[in-house]
Structure formats: structure tokens, C-alpha cells
Design an enzyme around this catalytic site. Structure first.
Site, short mmCIF file in Angstrom:
data_model
loop_
_atom_site.label_atom_id
_atom_site.label_comp_id
_atom_site.label_asym_id
_atom_site.label_seq_id
_atom_site.Cartn_x
_atom_site.Cartn_y
_atom_site.Cartn_z
CG ASP A 1 -2.23 0.85 0.92
OD1 ASP A 1 -2.17 1.69 0.00
OD2 ASP A 1 -3.24 0.70 1.63
C1 BGC Z 1 -5.26 3.03 0.43
C2 BGC Z 1 -5.55 1.95 -0.59
C3 BGC Z 1 -5.54 2.53 -1.98
C4 BGC Z 1 -4.22 3.20 -2.22
C5 BGC Z 1 -4.10 3.77 -3.62
C6 BGC Z 1 -4.05 3.84 0.07
O1 BGC Z 1 -3.90 4.96 0.87
O2 BGC Z 1 -5.07 2.43 1.69
O3 BGC Z 1 -6.78 1.33 -0.30
O4 BGC Z 1 -5.77 1.51 -2.91
O5 BGC Z 1 -4.08 4.25 -1.29
O6 BGC Z 1 -4.88 4.87 -3.78
#
Ligand code: BGC
Length: 756
Positions: free
Chosen positions: A316
Site C-alpha cells: 500500500d
Molecule cells: C489506500 C488503498 C488505496 C491506495 C491507492 C491507500 O492509501 O489504503 O486502499 O488503494 O491508497 O490509492
């Protein structure tokens, strides 16, 4: 007149857990050699690649890194790619993946131009490996102007309708490809078991069975047959145990014993892996003091060894760096990269710079990360790119997607909203309203598209929904268009005029009181309290003094505690975050044009310090009379939801009362619509293990089916129970079913069976 009863047999095969007995096979190996045609192509391509090219493939940057200007996510800044930076990313650093929006939603034409630019550059590189672009299209392709936006996941769960959820995912995939994007960071497979958590609404609710079956429906809807240009790669997230931070605040520590991890959190991922999901995103948090991005146990031993997942595991947002800066398990960023790559990540959502590439190349050259580990990761990435058909067709063209934003897609979104919105109270059958009833619409969620859509809508926090969804109805717009009145009363900006709302209520027959939350997600949505704000309570109390009937509509991402005013309202609709067509859906439900059929996918707490899940343990309900008030006491219970018609459950029967470990029992039940209008009913089957070596849950959902019945009509619904539905994870981490008695319950009917 005698009613005609039509008996229709529906065969429902409860394809439950299939949590096989792998708890003790703690293999540390990754998957053996691949064999298909694609695998051969991957191997051939890999053999030509330099280390720098390989590490580039493992790198994902955010769009912002290669656009003009330096003001990240500013919607005031016009969006434009910086060709020198694009060149640097793709040619110098050989980056393999890009994600995100530039802070504003783009038109399909702009997405096409953007992604075509990347693919054209990638085609000029020696290996011509296409970029894989990823996006959070979590309730429709929510960063594309004009897209169909659906209810958020928590609402989809409330439909208890897997086929509908699959249709929603199919349309989302189509519209994502219509935006030239092949990879969707969805679905969320965590369990919404902490009501404070600001991402609860991104889950399918608190239940294991509901979550895993809905998850599979969504993966199947997104992916269809991979390679078909109407489908996208799904991304199961956030592996594992992200959804239950102890404090309720996003990305704060969770404490989850391994047995509970396996019993509650792993099954949804296991099922989605089996359903063929080709990518997975890792939990940003730490469990039991170990950040998941550093956990070889979770990322390799369990994910690869036990679940057999062979797709891409992407980190993530910036989570490798956080091993150093936040979790403090790595002394340097370089150490963090070493730990995480060795633990098993395949791609780093870096996302702001190119340091990952430089440091990982150094680590391989120094021998701290093996080239075999790199090859493994890159093979998976190349394989998904090939499966998606990106080598042949690197960019899909919006022109080939004529149904984008069409009325027929809007109708599916409205249907999903209708089936999700949950009627929790209907005193004296005040609903449905008669045509011509004079309604006052009031409250902070009444006139904003933000509260209908929640976060991840046009931008990250959903704050621009009123600009980009101007053509869609707010609740106030939908109801005022029928000749009614709107008075804000209380707003999220603190501009309150409760007296004006009270005066307007006096001129009306009923009040439609719209309370709840403004849009948010992730850390900005952290909160210290989910008790309903004071001004909303005051508005309800003042309105109640008028003596007018009050219909409460709650638009919210998590259960806002409102026990103080619940007795003052006559009806309660929980709308969750029903999307762009939610207001029209609500209007049809209010007037009985549609009949409510949503069911609660969570326990709705009544008290701020008493959060208990519905499948709690018997000892969760111990209290001593006349002392503290500590009974299990929910505002509403998981599975609750009313209809304007009535359903009678009868004839619960099983084809046997005893079952062998490898046997099965068929359960049938008859449901009759005994009211005077057609309706849909979610038939829920719960099982209670009466005695077990690990304290049993009072009950747990093990099957459900949504059926439609005309007035007077009956249907027989059939469920199949196998050992899987009777299993739990024991002290030795093995999934077992212990011989003994179990009780099946459907509606108010109960039946005992015995496992031998
Ligand atoms: C979130 C994810 C998301 C990613 C990309 C992160 O901050 O936890 O769920 O897919 O950002 O936007």
C-alpha cells in the site's frame, strides 16, 4: 379468495469456507514453476531483462510525480503531464506501473491521452513492456467524469444479493476499461468489525461468510475472463487484518491472535484467491507488533504457501518507507526495502520517487536480496500484464465503450441502492407515504451528494461530489421536485437555523430528517466519537416537539450512535452511502413504488462503549441484575431489515439429522409472502455449534439467498450444509469440525443436526 401458492425450488449450494486443513502446513516455499503458454513467454522475456529493468517493473509511482507543477493533489492546478518527467520515469528508471488521479477526476478522453502517452513511451523501450495503470474504482470508476457511481461496499453487502453485486462489478470493470485503465484496487476483503474505523463502509460488513461470498462475486464480476477488454484485474485488499485497529483509528496497531486471524480474516482472501483474483494489496498496519509489510509469515508462508496465491502482491501507499519512518523496524529506507522484498512483496507503491529502484538494485548487487526473489516478483507482474492482454492492446479506447454512463447502467446503480437501503423502524406502518403527503426535508445530509457517495468519489475525500454530480439528485432535490419543502436546519459547515426548520415542519405533514456524516476516508476520517453530533440531536428534538411524524434517514459510513433520539422518530432508513442514484431510490422507497429489502451487514451499536459483533461468544452476555447495565444491547442487530409486506417462514426440514464428516445435509425452508404487495426477502441461514473446544459463537451466518415473491407466492429455498459450515480453527491452527450437536436457524425456525 383463495390465494395461489406457487412453489419454486431454488437450489442453493452453500459454497462455504473450503478452508482446508492447511493450518499446519507452514510451507515457506513460493509456488513451483509455471507451465502455461503465458508462463513460457514470461520466462523468455525475463531472461532478456537487465536487473534495472526488472526492478523498474517492481516500481509503482503516483501520477503526480510526472505531472507539471509541484502542488500535489491540488484541484486548482490544471492537470498536464510533464514529458521530461514521463521520459525519466519510463526510460531512465524503467518504471512498470503508475497509479492514481491528479487530484481531480478526468474525462475519458483525458484518461485515454494520459495512458496512451505512457504506453507509447513504453513501446519505445528495449523490451516494450506495457505499463500497468492502477486506480481505486471502488464504487464505479469514481475518478472519471460522468461515470456510473454505485453504493459503496457496505451498501452492496446490505443487498444480500450476490448476482446484483456481480453485475455492479461488471459494469465498474467496463467503465474502468472505458477510461483506459486495466487494474482496479478493489474489493476490500477486511471485516468491518470496529465501528469507529473510518473505512468500515469500504467493507462488506462484519460477517465472514457474507464478506467472502460478496468478495468472490465482485472478483468474478471485475475479472470475467481476463484478457477480455471489458474486464479488469481485481485487487484483494488489504491483506491481512487491516480493518480492526484497536483504537479504531486508521493504520494504528491491531492485536489479532493467529487463531482469530485464520478464522475471521483469512477466509475472504482464501476464497478470492480460489476465485482467481490476480493481485493483492497489503495491510499498511501492524499486527501483534509486526508490520504486515515486514511479515514473511503472512506474505510468503501463508499467502503463497497455504493460500497458493501466485499473483502480484503490491504494497500500500509508501508502506515500505513507513517500516523505517513510522513502524521503526528498519533503521534505514534501504533496510526497509530489504525486509519487505525478502518478506514477499512484488511491487512497491513507492509512490513519490525513484529511490526504491536505486536501493533495490544495490541490495541485489550486494547479495542482500536474491535475484531469484526479484525474478519471482517480476514474473508475476509480467504474467498479469500478459493475462490482461496489455502487450497486444496496451490502451483501450473510450470510443469502443458506448454504454459508459448509460441509462441502463444508472438503472443498475439505482436498483443496488433500492436493495441496499435498510428500513429499521416503521412504527404504526407510517411508511409507505401516501402520494401528496406534505414533506419537510431537513438535516445536514439532505442536500449534498457528498453524503450519498462518501469518500473515493471524484477525489480521495469525496469533497467535490457536489460539483461533479450536479446532474444527480440530492435527497432534497428528489423530494422537493415532488412539490415539497426543504429547510437545511443544520449543516456540516455549522450554519444552523433550527427554528426555520421547526417552522417549516409545522406547515408539513411529516418530516424527512436526514442526519449522518459528511464524506471522508482513511486517516482524515479518524474520529474520537461516533455519538451523533449535538446539533443533529438538537434538530431532532426540536422537530419532535412539533408533534409531526419523523422519518429519519441516516447517510453515514459507520454506525452513528443515536439512541438519544431513536424513540422520537417513527421510521428509520439506513441509507449507508448509496451512490449517485441513492436519492431517487430513497424517494421510490418512501412512496412504496419500491419495497425495502436491505438487511444490516453489521450490528448497529446502541452505546458508545459497548461494541459487540453479532456472532459473539455466550460469555459476551453476562450481567448481574441490579448492578451495572452490561447486557448485550444493540440498537439494531445484524440481519435486521423490514419490508412493507410480510413473509412467513415455515416447513424448515432437513433430509437427515446426522451427518458424517464427509457428508452433507440438505436444508429446506418455505417462505410465503403473506402481505399485500410484492417484495424481496433475504433468507438467512445461521448455525450454532452448541458445544466446542474453542468457545462457540452464539450463531454464525452460513448461507443466504435473496428471493422475490409476489403477494401470496411461496418459494422453497434449499441450502446444503457440509463440514465446512460446521468448522472452526482450533488451538493448533487446524480447521476442524468437531462431532456433536448443531442448531440451524432460519427466521424463527430452528432444527438440530448432529455431526458424527
Ligand atoms: C489506500 C488503498 C488505496 C491506495 C491507492 C491507500 O492509501 O489504503 O486502499 O488503494 O491508497 O490509492
Amino acid at each position: 379468495m383463495q390465494k395461489l401458492y406457487i412453489i419454486v425450488l431454488i437450489l442453493i449450494v452453500v459454497s462455504c469456507s473450503s478452508e482446508s486443513d492447511k493450518g499446519d502446513e507452514k510451507s515457506t516455499s513460493e509456488k513451483p514453476a509455471m507451465s502455461s503458454e503465458i508462463d513460457k513467454k514470461v520466462a523468455a522475456l525475463l531472461s532478456e531483462m537487465t536487473l534495472e529493468e526488472k526492478v523498474g517493473q517492481m516500481t509503482q509511482i503516483t501520477l503526480d510525480v510526472i505531472t507539471k507543477g509541484d502542488n500535489q493533489y491540488s484541484s486548482s492546478q490544471p492537470y498536464e503531464l510533464d514529458s521530461a518527467l514521463v521520459h525519466k520515469a519510463i526510460h531512465t528508471y524503467k518504471v512498470g506501473s503508475i497509479l492514481n488521479t491528479p487530484g481531480v477526476p478526468l474525462s475519458r478522453q483525458d484518461w485515454y491521452k494520459t495512458i496512451k502517452t505512457f504506453q507509447d513511451e513504453a513501446a519505445k523501450t528495449p523490451r516494450q513492456i506495457p505499463i500497468i495503470y492502477g486506480i481505486d474504482a471502488i464504487h464505479g470508476v469514481n475518478y472519471t467524469i460522468g461515470a456510473t457511481l454505485f453504493p459503496q461496499q457496505i451498501g452492496l453487502a446490505a443487498t444480500f444479493n450476490k448476482d446484483l453485486v456481480k453485475d455492479v462489478a461488471k459494469i465498474s470493470a467496463y467503465e474502468t476499461r472505458a477510461s483506459s485503465i486495466p487494474w482496479n484496487f478493489s474489493p476490500v476483503l477486511g471485516l468491518g468489525r470496529n465501528p469507529l474505523w473510518p473505512r468500515l463502509w469500504e467493507t462488506f460488513g462484519e460477517d465472514v461468510y457474507l464478506g467472502k461470498t460478496m468478495g468472490v462475486a465482485m472478483v468474478e464480476g471485475y475479472q470475467g475472463t481476463l484478457g477480455d477488454p471489458n474486464t479488469v484485474a481485481s485487487c484483494m485488499k488489504h491483506y491481512l487484518g487491516y480493518s480492526v485497529p484497536l483504537s479504531g483509528k486508521d493504520r494504528t496497531p491491531a492485536w489479532i491472535p493467529e487463531r482469530e486471524l485464520r478464522q475471521y480474516f483469512l477466509p475472504a482472501f482464501k476464497e478470492a484467491v480460489d476465485a482467481g483474483s490476480v493481485t493483492l494489496m497489503i495491510n499498511s498496519g501492524e499486527i501483534n507488533g509486526v508490520p504486515v509489510h515486514a511479515s514473511k509469515f503472512l506474505l510468503t508462508d501463508i499467502l503463497r504457501g497455504e493460500l497458493g496465491f501466485d499473483g502480484i502482491a503490491v504494497t500500500d501507499w509508501a508502506d515500505i518507507n513507513y517500516l523505517h519512518t513510522r513502524h521503526k523496524v528498519a533503521e534505514t529506507i534501504k533496510d526497509a526495502i530489504k525486509i519487505s522484498v525478502n518478506a514477499g512483496i512484488d511491487m512497491s507503491m513507492v509512490p513519490h520517487d525513484f529511490e526504491f529502484i536505486e536501493l533495490l538494485v544495490e541490495l541485489v548487487k550486494e547479495g542482500s536480496v536474491s535475484e531469484e526473489r526479484i525474478d519471482n516478483a517480476v514474473s508475476r507482474i509480467l504474467k498479469v500484464k500478459m493475462q490482461l492482454g496489455l502487450f497486444e492492446n496496451p490502451v483501450t479506447n473510450p470510443k469502443e465503450y458506448p454504454d459508459f454512463g448509460s441509462d441502463k447502467f444508472a438503472a443498475v446503480s439505482k436498483k443496488a441502492a433500492i436493495e441496499s437501503i435498510t428500513l429499521l423502524k416503521n412504527k404504526d406502518n407510517i411508511l409507505p407515504l401516501q402520494k401528496g403527503t406534505k414533506i419537510l426535508v431537513t438535516g445536514p445530509t439532505a442536500n449534498t451528494m457528498r453524503s450519498l457517495n462518501g469518500g473515493w468519489s471524484y477525489n480521495w475525500q469525496g469533497s467535490e461530489a457536489d460539483n461533479y454530480a450536479k446532474d444527480k439528485n440530492t435527497i432534497a432535490e428528489a423530494i422537493v421536485s415532488l412539490g415539497n419543502t426543504f429547510m437545511q436546519g443544520v449543516s456540516f459547515e455549522g450554519k444552523n437555523d433550527i427554528n426555520a426548520a421547526v417552522k417549516a415542519a409545522q406547515q408539513s405533514d411529516v418530516v424527512l430528517l436526514c442526519l449522518g456524516e459528511n464524506s471522508y476516508t482513511e486517516t482524515p476520517g479518524n474520529t474520537n466519537s461516533i455519538i451523533m453530533p449535538k446539533d443533529q440531536i438538537e434538530l431532532a428534538k426540536a422537530l419532535s416537539k412539533t408533534g409531526k411524524k419523523i422519518i429519519l434517514v441516516l447517510l453515514e459510513g459507520r454506525p452513528i450512535i443515536f439512541n438519544e433520539i431513536e424513540p422520537l422518530v417513527d421510521a428509520v432508513f439506513l441509507g449507508y452511502l448509496p451512490g449517485n442514484h441513492g436519492a431517487d431510490a430513497l424517494s421510490d422507497l418512501l412512496f412504496g413504488i419500491e419495497n425495502p429489502s436491505g438487511r444490516l451487514p453489521i450490528n448497529y451499536p446502541k452505546h458508545p462503549h459497548a461494541f459487540v459483533n453479532y456472532n459473539h461468544k455466550h460469555s459476551d452476555n453476562i450481567s448481574v441484575p441490579n448492578y451495572y447495565d452490561s447486557d448485550y444491547d444493540q440498537q439494531y442487530e445484524f440481519g435486521d431489515g423490514l419490508s412493507y409486506t410480510s413473509f412467513e417462514y415455515s416447513d424448515l426440514s432437513t433430509n437427515a439429522t446426522e451427518m458424517d464428516q464427509d457428508g452433507s445435509i440438505e436444508v429446506s425452508v418455505k417462505i410465503t409472502n403473506t402481505g399485500n404487495r410484492k417484495g424481496k426477502e433475504a433468507v438467512l441461514l445461521f448455525i450454532s455449534d452448541l458445544y466446542a473446544s474453542i468457545t462457540p459463537e452464539v450463531r454464525a451466518l452460513k448461507g443466504y439467498e435473496k428471493i422475490a415473491l409476489n403477494e401470496g407466492e411461496s418459494k422453497e429455498v434449499l441450502f446444503t450444509i457440509t463440514k465446512d459450515e460446521l468448522s472452526f480453527v482450533n488451538e493448533n491452527m487446524k480447521t476442524i469440525a468437531e462431532p456433536g450437536d448443531f442448531e440451524i436457524s432460519i427466521g424463527d425456525l430452528k432444527k438440530k443436526i448432529k455431526l458424527k
